[in-house]
Design a protein around this motif. Sequence first.
Motif, PDB file in Angstrom:
ATOM      1  N   ALA A 184       0.833  -1.193   0.000  1.00 21.38           N
ATOM      2  CA  ALA A 184       0.000   0.000   0.000  1.00 21.38           C
ATOM      3  C   ALA A 184       0.875   1.254   0.000  1.00 21.38           C
ATOM      4  O   ALA A 184       1.895   1.308   0.706  1.00 21.38           O
ATOM      5  N   GLY A 185       0.475   2.223  -0.818  1.00 21.56           N
ATOM      6  CA  GLY A 185       1.255   3.435  -0.970  1.00 21.56           C
ATOM      7  C   GLY A 185       2.276   3.363  -2.096  1.00 21.56           C
ATOM      8  O   GLY A 185       2.872   4.378  -2.469  1.00 21.56           O
ATOM      9  N   GLY A 186       2.453   2.182  -2.634  1.00 19.46           N
ATOM     10  CA  GLY A 186       3.412   1.988  -3.706  1.00 19.46           C
ATOM     11  C   GLY A 186       2.833   2.290  -5.079  1.00 19.46           C
ATOM     12  O   GLY A 186       1.703   2.773  -5.199  1.00 19.46           O
ATOM     13  N   SER A 187       3.624   2.005  -6.097  1.00 19.75           N
ATOM     14  CA  SER A 187       3.240   2.329  -7.476  1.00 19.75           C
ATOM     15  C   SER A 187       3.438   1.129  -8.392  1.00 19.75           C
ATOM     16  O   SER A 187       4.304   0.277  -8.151  1.00 19.75           O
ATOM     17  N   LEU A 188       2.619   1.094  -9.404  1.00 20.26           N
ATOM     18  CA  LEU A 188       2.766   0.134 -10.498  1.00 20.26           C
ATOM     19  C   LEU A 188       2.420   0.846 -11.796  1.00 20.26           C
ATOM     20  O   LEU A 188       1.665   1.821 -11.789  1.00 20.26           O
ATOM     21  N   ARG A 189       2.968   0.343 -12.880  1.00 24.46           N
ATOM     22  CA  ARG A 189       2.643   0.889 -14.194  1.00 24.46           C
ATOM     23  C   ARG A 189       2.174  -0.244 -15.092  1.00 24.46           C
ATOM     24  O   ARG A 189       2.916  -1.200 -15.309  1.00 24.46           O
ATOM     25  N   LEU A 190       0.962  -0.124 -15.594  1.00 25.05           N
ATOM     26  CA  LEU A 190       0.434  -1.083 -16.547  1.00 25.05           C
ATOM     27  C   LEU A 190       0.609  -0.538 -17.956  1.00 25.05           C
ATOM     28  O   LEU A 190       0.517   0.669 -18.170  1.00 25.05           O
ATOM     29  N   PHE A 250      -4.131   7.794 -10.287  1.00 26.90           N
ATOM     30  CA  PHE A 250      -3.841   7.079 -11.527  1.00 26.90           C
ATOM     31  C   PHE A 250      -3.792   8.063 -12.689  1.00 26.90           C
ATOM     32  O   PHE A 250      -4.610   8.992 -12.763  1.00 26.90           O
ATOM     33  N   THR A 251      -2.863   7.833 -13.597  1.00 26.58           N
ATOM     34  CA  THR A 251      -2.733   8.656 -14.793  1.00 26.58           C
ATOM     35  C   THR A 251      -2.660   7.763 -16.015  1.00 26.58           C
ATOM     36  O   THR A 251      -1.842   6.833 -16.057  1.00 26.58           O
ATOM     37  N   ILE A 252      -3.498   8.052 -16.997  1.00 26.12           N
ATOM     38  CA  ILE A 252      -3.470   7.280 -18.242  1.00 26.12           C
ATOM     39  C   ILE A 252      -2.810   8.122 -19.325  1.00 26.12           C
ATOM     40  O   ILE A 252      -3.015   9.335 -19.408  1.00 26.12           O
ATOM     41  N   ASN A 289       0.280   6.959 -29.614  1.00 27.73           N
ATOM     42  CA  ASN A 289      -0.504   6.576 -30.794  1.00 27.73           C
ATOM     43  C   ASN A 289       0.335   5.832 -31.825  1.00 27.73           C
ATOM     44  O   ASN A 289      -0.173   4.945 -32.517  1.00 27.73           O
ATOM     45  N   ALA A 290       1.585   6.186 -31.939  1.00 23.57           N
ATOM     46  CA  ALA A 290       2.446   5.537 -32.922  1.00 23.57           C
ATOM     47  C   ALA A 290       2.602   4.049 -32.629  1.00 23.57           C
ATOM     48  O   ALA A 290       2.792   3.242 -33.537  1.00 23.57           O
ATOM     49  N   LYS A 291       2.509   3.706 -31.352  1.00 20.35           N
ATOM     50  CA  LYS A 291       2.671   2.310 -30.935  1.00 20.35           C
ATOM     51  C   LYS A 291       1.343   1.660 -30.571  1.00 20.35           C
ATOM     52  O   LYS A 291       1.319   0.495 -30.170  1.00 20.35           O
ATOM     53  N   ASN A 292       0.252   2.423 -30.672  1.00 18.80           N
ATOM     54  CA  ASN A 292      -1.064   1.918 -30.228  1.00 18.80           C
ATOM     55  C   ASN A 292      -0.959   1.314 -28.825  1.00 18.80           C
ATOM     56  O   ASN A 292      -1.473   0.221 -28.549  1.00 18.80           O
ATOM     57  N   THR A 293      -0.301   2.023 -27.983  1.00 20.29           N
ATOM     58  CA  THR A 293      -0.032   1.549 -26.614  1.00 20.29           C
ATOM     59  C   THR A 293      -0.512   2.578 -25.605  1.00 20.29           C
ATOM     60  O   THR A 293      -0.331   3.781 -25.817  1.00 20.29           O
ATOM     61  N   ILE A 294      -1.128   2.071 -24.554  1.00 21.21           N
ATOM     62  CA  ILE A 294      -1.509   2.941 -23.450  1.00 21.21           C
ATOM     63  C   ILE A 294      -0.789   2.519 -22.184  1.00 21.21           C
ATOM     64  O   ILE A 294      -0.348   1.378 -22.054  1.00 21.21           O
ATOM     65  N   TYR A 295      -0.698   3.461 -21.266  1.00 21.65           N
ATOM     66  CA  TYR A 295      -0.024   3.230 -19.999  1.00 21.65           C
ATOM     67  C   TYR A 295      -0.932   3.718 -18.869  1.00 21.65           C
ATOM     68  O   TYR A 295      -1.615   4.727 -19.016  1.00 21.65           O
ATOM     69  N   LEU A 296      -0.912   3.002 -17.790  1.00 23.09           N
ATOM     70  CA  LEU A 296      -1.638   3.428 -16.601  1.00 23.09           C
ATOM     71  C   LEU A 296      -0.656   3.489 -15.447  1.00 23.09           C
ATOM     72  O   LEU A 296      -0.206   2.457 -14.952  1.00 23.09           O
ATOM     73  N   GLN A 297      -0.290   4.696 -15.076  1.00 32.59           N
ATOM     74  CA  GLN A 297       0.598   4.887 -13.932  1.00 32.59           C
ATOM     75  C   GLN A 297      -0.267   4.949 -12.685  1.00 32.59           C
ATOM     76  O   GLN A 297      -1.117   5.834 -12.558  1.00 32.59           O
ATOM     77  N   MET A 298      -0.048   4.007 -11.785  1.00 31.00           N
ATOM     78  CA  MET A 298      -0.861   3.903 -10.575  1.00 31.00           C
ATOM     79  C   MET A 298       0.017   4.215  -9.369  1.00 31.00           C
ATOM     80  O   MET A 298       0.959   3.483  -9.072  1.00 31.00           O
ATOM     81  N   ASN A 353       0.243   5.680  -5.166  1.00 30.37           N
ATOM     82  CA  ASN A 353      -0.479   5.650  -3.891  1.00 30.37           C
ATOM     83  C   ASN A 353      -1.556   4.561  -3.897  1.00 30.37           C
ATOM     84  O   ASN A 353      -2.719   4.813  -3.556  1.00 30.37           O
ATOM     85  N   LEU A 354      -1.145   3.366  -4.272  1.00 30.21           N
ATOM     86  CA  LEU A 354      -2.094   2.267  -4.377  1.00 30.21           C
ATOM     87  C   LEU A 354      -2.662   1.891  -3.016  1.00 30.21           C
ATOM     88  O   LEU A 354      -1.978   1.968  -1.983  1.00 30.21           O
ATOM     89  N   LYS A 355      -3.931   1.493  -3.049  1.00 29.97           N
ATOM     90  CA  LYS A 355      -4.642   1.113  -1.833  1.00 29.97           C
ATOM     91  C   LYS A 355      -5.085  -0.339  -1.943  1.00 29.97           C
ATOM     92  O   LYS A 355      -5.202  -0.891  -3.038  1.00 29.97           O
ATOM     93  N   ALA A 356      -5.384  -0.931  -0.804  1.00 23.01           N
ATOM     94  CA  ALA A 356      -5.814  -2.328  -0.791  1.00 23.01           C
ATOM     95  C   ALA A 356      -7.052  -2.522  -1.669  1.00 23.01           C
ATOM     96  O   ALA A 356      -7.197  -3.549  -2.331  1.00 23.01           O
ATOM     97  N   GLU A 357      -7.925  -1.525  -1.698  1.00 24.35           N
ATOM     98  CA  GLU A 357      -9.151  -1.647  -2.494  1.00 24.35           C
ATOM     99  C   GLU A 357      -8.911  -1.572  -3.995  1.00 24.35           C
ATOM    100  O   GLU A 357      -9.817  -1.781  -4.787  1.00 24.35           O
ATOM    101  N   ASP A 358      -7.679  -1.288  -4.404  1.00 24.57           N
ATOM    102  CA  ASP A 358      -7.342  -1.323  -5.829  1.00 24.57           C
ATOM    103  C   ASP A 358      -7.016  -2.739  -6.292  1.00 24.57           C
ATOM    104  O   ASP A 358      -6.819  -2.980  -7.487  1.00 24.57           O
ATOM    105  N   THR A 359      -6.954  -3.661  -5.334  1.00 22.39           N
ATOM    106  CA  THR A 359      -6.637  -5.050  -5.652  1.00 22.39           C
ATOM    107  C   THR A 359      -7.745  -5.681  -6.474  1.00 22.39           C
ATOM    108  O   THR A 359      -8.893  -5.731  -6.043  1.00 22.39           O
TER     109      THR A 359
END
Length: 120
Positions: free
Chosen positions: A13-19, A66-68, A72-81, A83-89
């Motif tokens: 909790a409080g950490g970050s992940l990037r999808l 969270f920031t999305i 476009n050149a790669k047809n790729t999206i990113y989700l920077q997450m 301050n993650l919380k337990a309820e984001d699980t």
Amino acid sequence: VQLQAFGGGLVQAGGSLRLSCAASGSRVSINVMGWYRQAPGKQRELVATITSTGVTNVADSVKGRFTISRDNAKNTIYLQMNNLKAEDTTVYYCNTQGIRIMTSVPFDYFGQGTQVTVSS
């Protein structure tokens, strides 16, 4: 259209992940891409979406954390997450919407989910 998602995992909790999620396909015009999530026994809910012109829609529950973004050149999206919380699980699903160029038939696909687990 195929979707490949990366970046799930376990974080405190409080950490970050990037999808990230890359869409591929021939003769398609991709408009909206985004992330949804679904907890067991609950309906799938929108997390964040972004159009090809950069217009975003972010759920109130994650706004400010969270920031999305999109390449476009790669047809790729990113989700920077952050301050993650337990309820984001839960399982996060990438989504893409657009049209097939030759037929103008719209499509709306979800990729295989990626698990995000936040330990408290």
